[in-house]
Scaffold this motif. Structure first.
Motif, mmCIF file in Angstrom:
data_model
loop_
_atom_site.group_PDB
_atom_site.id
_atom_site.type_symbol
_atom_site.label_atom_id
_atom_site.label_comp_id
_atom_site.label_asym_id
_atom_site.label_seq_id
_atom_site.Cartn_x
_atom_site.Cartn_y
_atom_site.Cartn_z
ATOM 1 N N UNK A 45 -4.878 -22.992 10.023
ATOM 2 C CA UNK A 45 -4.705 -21.554 9.836
ATOM 3 C C UNK A 45 -3.347 -21.289 9.201
ATOM 4 N N UNK A 46 -3.361 -20.511 8.130
ATOM 5 C CA UNK A 46 -2.133 -20.126 7.441
ATOM 6 C C UNK A 46 -2.039 -18.615 7.406
ATOM 7 N N UNK A 47 -0.892 -18.083 7.819
ATOM 8 C CA UNK A 47 -0.599 -16.679 7.559
ATOM 9 C C UNK A 47 0.047 -16.678 6.179
ATOM 10 N N UNK A 48 -0.706 -16.246 5.189
ATOM 11 C CA UNK A 48 -0.274 -16.316 3.801
ATOM 12 C C UNK A 48 0.797 -15.271 3.510
ATOM 13 N N UNK A 49 0.520 -14.038 3.924
ATOM 14 C CA UNK A 49 1.515 -12.970 3.725
ATOM 15 C C UNK A 49 1.239 -11.805 4.648
ATOM 16 N N UNK A 50 2.295 -11.007 4.828
ATOM 17 C CA UNK A 50 2.216 -9.786 5.624
ATOM 18 C C UNK A 50 2.607 -8.629 4.718
ATOM 19 N N UNK A 51 1.746 -7.635 4.632
ATOM 20 C CA UNK A 51 2.005 -6.445 3.822
ATOM 21 C C UNK A 51 2.312 -5.298 4.783
ATOM 22 N N UNK A 52 3.558 -4.846 4.771
ATOM 23 C CA UNK A 52 4.015 -3.830 5.712
ATOM 24 C C UNK A 52 4.980 -2.885 5.016
ATOM 25 N N UNK A 53 4.596 -1.644 4.811
ATOM 26 C CA UNK A 53 3.341 -1.026 5.202
ATOM 27 C C UNK A 53 2.242 -1.318 4.190
ATOM 28 N N UNK A 54 0.998 -1.255 4.668
ATOM 29 C CA UNK A 54 -0.161 -1.409 3.796
ATOM 30 C C UNK A 54 -0.802 -0.035 3.620
ATOM 31 N N UNK A 55 -1.328 0.196 2.456
ATOM 32 C CA UNK A 55 -1.995 1.473 2.175
ATOM 33 C C UNK A 55 -3.469 1.362 2.536
ATOM 34 N N UNK A 56 -4.002 2.401 3.136
ATOM 35 C CA UNK A 56 -5.396 2.403 3.553
ATOM 36 C C UNK A 56 -6.344 2.400 2.386
ATOM 37 N N UNK A 57 -7.558 1.912 2.649
ATOM 38 C CA UNK A 57 -8.617 1.965 1.646
ATOM 39 C C UNK A 57 -9.023 3.407 1.388
ATOM 40 N N UNK A 58 -10.031 3.578 0.570
ATOM 41 C CA UNK A 58 -10.445 4.909 0.136
ATOM 42 C C UNK A 58 -10.690 5.864 1.305
ATOM 43 N N UNK A 59 -11.273 5.381 2.386
ATOM 44 C CA UNK A 59 -11.610 6.244 3.518
ATOM 45 C C UNK A 59 -10.804 5.929 4.777
ATOM 46 N N UNK A 60 -9.809 5.070 4.652
ATOM 47 C CA UNK A 60 -9.060 4.607 5.818
ATOM 48 C C UNK A 60 -7.654 5.184 5.838
ATOM 49 N N UNK A 61 -7.331 5.873 6.915
ATOM 50 C CA UNK A 61 -6.007 6.449 7.110
ATOM 51 C C UNK A 61 -5.553 6.156 8.531
ATOM 52 N N UNK A 62 -4.283 5.788 8.725
ATOM 53 C CA UNK A 62 -3.803 5.587 10.096
ATOM 54 C C UNK A 62 -3.676 6.930 10.815
ATOM 55 N N UNK A 63 -3.716 6.873 12.130
ATOM 56 C CA UNK A 63 -3.501 8.077 12.935
ATOM 57 C C UNK A 63 -2.082 8.572 12.711
ATOM 58 N N UNK A 64 -1.856 9.853 12.989
ATOM 59 C CA UNK A 64 -0.518 10.422 12.815
ATOM 60 C C UNK A 64 0.477 9.637 13.677
ATOM 61 N N UNK A 65 1.610 9.278 13.078
ATOM 62 C CA UNK A 65 2.639 8.516 13.771
ATOM 63 C C UNK A 65 2.448 7.010 13.689
ATOM 64 N N UNK A 66 1.394 6.579 13.001
ATOM 65 C CA UNK A 66 1.107 5.152 12.844
ATOM 66 C C UNK A 66 1.110 4.761 11.370
ATOM 67 N N UNK A 67 1.086 3.463 11.133
ATOM 68 C CA UNK A 67 0.961 2.921 9.781
ATOM 69 C C UNK A 67 0.078 1.685 9.863
ATOM 70 N N UNK A 68 -0.379 1.227 8.707
ATOM 71 C CA UNK A 68 -1.154 -0.011 8.632
ATOM 72 C C UNK A 68 -0.242 -1.172 8.271
ATOM 73 N N UNK A 69 -0.529 -2.318 8.865
ATOM 74 C CA UNK A 69 0.088 -3.593 8.506
ATOM 75 C C UNK A 69 -1.077 -4.534 8.237
ATOM 76 N N UNK A 70 -1.095 -5.172 7.069
ATOM 77 C CA UNK A 70 -2.172 -6.101 6.730
ATOM 78 C C UNK A 70 -1.631 -7.522 6.672
ATOM 79 N N UNK A 71 -2.387 -8.441 7.247
ATOM 80 C CA UNK A 71 -1.995 -9.853 7.290
ATOM 81 C C UNK A 71 -3.090 -10.657 6.595
ATOM 82 N N UNK A 72 -2.676 -11.461 5.620
ATOM 83 C CA UNK A 72 -3.631 -12.328 4.932
ATOM 84 C C UNK A 72 -3.649 -13.694 5.621
ATOM 85 N N UNK A 73 -4.847 -14.102 6.035
ATOM 86 C CA UNK A 73 -5.053 -15.387 6.689
ATOM 87 C C UNK A 73 -5.882 -16.291 5.791
ATOM 88 N N UNK A 74 -5.566 -17.577 5.812
ATOM 89 C CA UNK A 74 -6.417 -18.594 5.205
ATOM 90 C C UNK A 74 -6.881 -19.481 6.342
#
Length: 161
Positions: A45-74
Motif C-alpha cells: 500500500x502506497x499513499x501516493x499523495x494528499x490533496x488538502x484542500x480538495x475541491x468537491x465534485x460536481x454535486x459534492x460539497x463539504x458541510x459548513x465549517x468543513x473541507x475535503x481532503x483527498x488521499x490517493x492510494x495505490x
C-alpha cells in the motif's frame, strides 16, 4: 552530598512526549506491506499523495465549517489470494489533536475515486482517491489504512508533512 535530580526529572517529563510520538516513520510516498485476516491476503500500500484542500465534485460539497481532503492510494496485490474489499472502509485520516475521520462518500476533483468495492487479482494493482471531510481548523497529520474493511490488525500509517 547533594543528589542531582535533574536528569531523572528530565526523563520523567519525556515519557509523555514519547507516548505521543508517531508510531511510524513512513511518510507520503512510502510503500508498506500489509497482511489481511485471511490466508494469502497481502497488499503493498502506497499513499501516493494528499490533496488538502480538495475541491468537491460536481454535486459534492463539504458541510459548513468543513473541507475535503483527498488521499490517493495505490494498492498492489502481492499475496496469493484475490483482494476483494471496500478499501475506503479501512482508511482513516487523523488530525494533530488525534481526531479520526473516516472516508466519506464524496468525490473530489483531485482525481478518480476508488469505487465502493474493488477486486484485485494477485500481481495486479489499483489506484484511486478516497475523500475525507474534516473540520476547516483541523490539520491532517496521519493517514492510516487496514485491509478487510479496517478489521485487519496490520495497520499502515503514513505521516503527512
Amino acid at each position: 552530598m547533594r543528589r542531582r535530580t535533574a536528569p531523572l526529572l528530565t526523563c520523567l517529563l519525556a515519557v509523555p512526549a514519547l507516548a505521543l510520538a508517531p508510531m511510524s516513520d513512513s511518510k507520503v510516498g512510502d510503500t508498506l506491506s500489509l497482511t489481511g485476516i485471511n490466508s494469502g491476503e497481502k497488499l503493498d500500500v502506497t499513499v501516493v499523495k494528499v490533496v488538502d484542500p480538495a475541491h468537491g465534485g460536481q454535486f459534492d460539497r463539504p458541510s459548513q465549517g468543513n473541507r475535503f481532503v483527498s488521499v490517493q492510494f495505490k494498492l498492489k496485490n502481492t499475496g496469493t489470494a484475490v483482494y476483494k474489499d471496500s478499501p475506503s472502509n479501512g482508511a482513516t485520516v487523523i488530525d494533530k489533536d488525534g481526531q479520526r475521520f473516516s472516508a466519506s462518500l464524496n468525490n473530489s476533483t483531485a482525481g478518480p475515486s476508488f469505487p465502493g468495492s474493488v477486486t484485485i487479482s494477485a500481481g495486479k494493482a489499483a489506484l484511486g482517491f478516497m475523500t475525507f471531510e474534516v473540520p476547516t481548523a483541523s490539520r491532517v497529520v496521519t493517514v492510516q489504512f487496514a485491509m478487510n474493511s479496517g478489521f485487519s490488525d496490520d495497520v499502515g500509517e503514513w505521516q503527512v508533512p
